[in-house]
Motif scaffolding. Sequence first.
Motif, PDB file in Angstrom:
ATOM      1  N   VAL A   1      -7.555   4.549  -1.169  1.00  0.00           N
ATOM      2  CA  VAL A   1      -6.497   3.544  -1.233  1.00  0.00           C
ATOM      3  C   VAL A   1      -5.331   4.116  -2.033  1.00  0.00           C
ATOM      4  CG1 VAL A   1      -7.418   2.427  -3.306  1.00  0.00           C
ATOM      5  CG2 VAL A   1      -6.023   1.108  -1.719  1.00  0.00           C
ATOM      6  N   ARG A   2      -4.093   3.731  -1.629  1.00  0.00           N
ATOM      7  CA  ARG A   2      -2.910   4.149  -2.379  1.00  0.00           C
ATOM      8  C   ARG A   2      -1.976   2.960  -2.496  1.00  0.00           C
ATOM      9  NH1 ARG A   2      -1.408   8.639  -4.322  1.00  0.00           N
ATOM     10  NH2 ARG A   2      -2.827   9.818  -3.002  1.00  0.00           N
ATOM     11  N   GLY A   3      -1.491   2.711  -3.702  1.00  0.00           N
ATOM     12  CA  GLY A   3      -0.587   1.597  -3.954  1.00  0.00           C
ATOM     13  C   GLY A   3       0.863   1.958  -3.677  1.00  0.00           C
ATOM     14  N   ALA A   4       1.707   0.957  -3.626  1.00  0.00           N
ATOM     15  CA  ALA A   4       3.136   1.157  -3.405  1.00  0.00           C
ATOM     16  C   ALA A   4       3.766   1.989  -4.518  1.00  0.00           C
ATOM     17  CB  ALA A   4       3.829  -0.197  -3.288  1.00  0.00           C
ATOM     18  N   ASP A   5       3.126   2.017  -5.683  1.00  0.00           N
ATOM     19  CA  ASP A   5       3.629   2.794  -6.815  1.00  0.00           C
ATOM     20  C   ASP A   5       3.287   4.281  -6.717  1.00  0.00           C
ATOM     21  OD1 ASP A   5       0.900   2.664  -7.250  1.00  0.00           O
ATOM     22  OD2 ASP A   5       1.046   1.781  -9.248  1.00  0.00           O
ATOM     23  N   GLY A   6       2.574   4.672  -5.640  1.00  0.00           N
ATOM     24  CA  GLY A   6       2.226   6.077  -5.443  1.00  0.00           C
ATOM     25  C   GLY A   6       0.902   6.493  -6.050  1.00  0.00           C
ATOM     26  N   ILE A   7       0.258   5.603  -6.789  1.00  0.00           N
ATOM     27  CA  ILE A   7      -1.036   5.934  -7.389  1.00  0.00           C
ATOM     28  C   ILE A   7      -2.137   5.660  -6.371  1.00  0.00           C
ATOM     29  CG2 ILE A   7      -2.684   5.384  -9.225  1.00  0.00           C
ATOM     30  CD1 ILE A   7      -0.261   4.711 -10.989  1.00  0.00           C
ATOM     31  N   GLY A   8      -3.006   6.648  -6.181  1.00  0.00           N
ATOM     32  CA  GLY A   8      -4.090   6.523  -5.222  1.00  0.00           C
ATOM     33  C   GLY A   8      -5.422   6.908  -5.821  1.00  0.00           C
ATOM     34  N   ILE A   9      -6.470   6.366  -5.231  1.00  0.00           N
ATOM     35  CA  ILE A   9      -7.835   6.716  -5.620  1.00  0.00           C
ATOM     36  C   ILE A   9      -8.616   7.004  -4.344  1.00  0.00           C
ATOM     37  CG2 ILE A   9      -9.969   5.978  -6.739  1.00  0.00           C
ATOM     38  CD1 ILE A   9      -8.260   4.107  -8.466  1.00  0.00           C
ATOM     39  N   THR A  10      -9.215   8.168  -4.299  1.00  0.00           N
ATOM     40  CA  THR A  10     -10.085   8.551  -3.191  1.00  0.00           C
ATOM     41  C   THR A  10     -11.451   8.870  -3.775  1.00  0.00           C
ATOM     42  OG1 THR A  10      -8.256   9.424  -1.891  1.00  0.00           O
ATOM     43  CG2 THR A  10     -10.467  10.211  -1.320  1.00  0.00           C
ATOM     44  N   VAL A  11     -12.481   8.252  -3.212  1.00  0.00           N
ATOM     45  CA  VAL A  11     -13.851   8.499  -3.648  1.00  0.00           C
ATOM     46  C   VAL A  11     -14.604   9.087  -2.468  1.00  0.00           C
ATOM     47  CG1 VAL A  11     -15.956   7.527  -4.639  1.00  0.00           C
ATOM     48  CG2 VAL A  11     -13.725   6.510  -5.204  1.00  0.00           C
ATOM     49  N   SER A  12     -15.106  10.299  -2.636  1.00  0.00           N
ATOM     50  CA  SER A  12     -15.955  10.900  -1.609  1.00  0.00           C
ATOM     51  C   SER A  12     -17.388  10.933  -2.123  1.00  0.00           C
ATOM     52  CB  SER A  12     -15.475  12.304  -1.228  1.00  0.00           C
ATOM     53  OG  SER A  12     -15.477  13.169  -2.340  1.00  0.00           O
ATOM     54  N   TYR A  13     -18.325  10.800  -1.198  1.00  0.00           N
ATOM     55  CA  TYR A  13     -19.749  10.722  -1.545  1.00  0.00           C
ATOM     56  C   TYR A  13     -20.481  11.921  -0.965  1.00  0.00           C
ATOM     57  CZ  TYR A  13     -18.415   5.991  -2.713  1.00  0.00           C
ATOM     58  OH  TYR A  13     -17.783   4.898  -3.265  1.00  0.00           O
TER      59      TYR A  13
END
Length: 101
Positions: free
Chosen positions: A43-55
């Motif tokens: 997911v990435r927010g409009a503010d440019g901060i994103g979080i990606t979780v891989s398993y």
Amino acid sequence: MTSCYAVIFTSTRTEGDNGYAEAAERMAALVSEQPGFLGVESVRGADGIGITVSYWESEAAILVWRQNPEHRLIQQRGRSEWYSAFHTRVCRVEREYRFGQ
């Protein structure tokens, strides 16, 4: 998906695409072929901060992916073009809980 590993990649994007979308699509295709890869959520927010979780099934599988030559090139571009900041955490998933779907 219990007893696996999660790689949590938190990043702040720079302005503009600069080839990012194409590279992200290629990495998604490439990682899906990696032995030990179990899935990804991002997911990435409009503010440019994103979080990606891989398993992943194991730490060894994570290290193989980290050393993949094509992935290494994309990592370099990330540092020089696409991210103003990022950090990565590797965690062991002991258990999970679900609601719905």
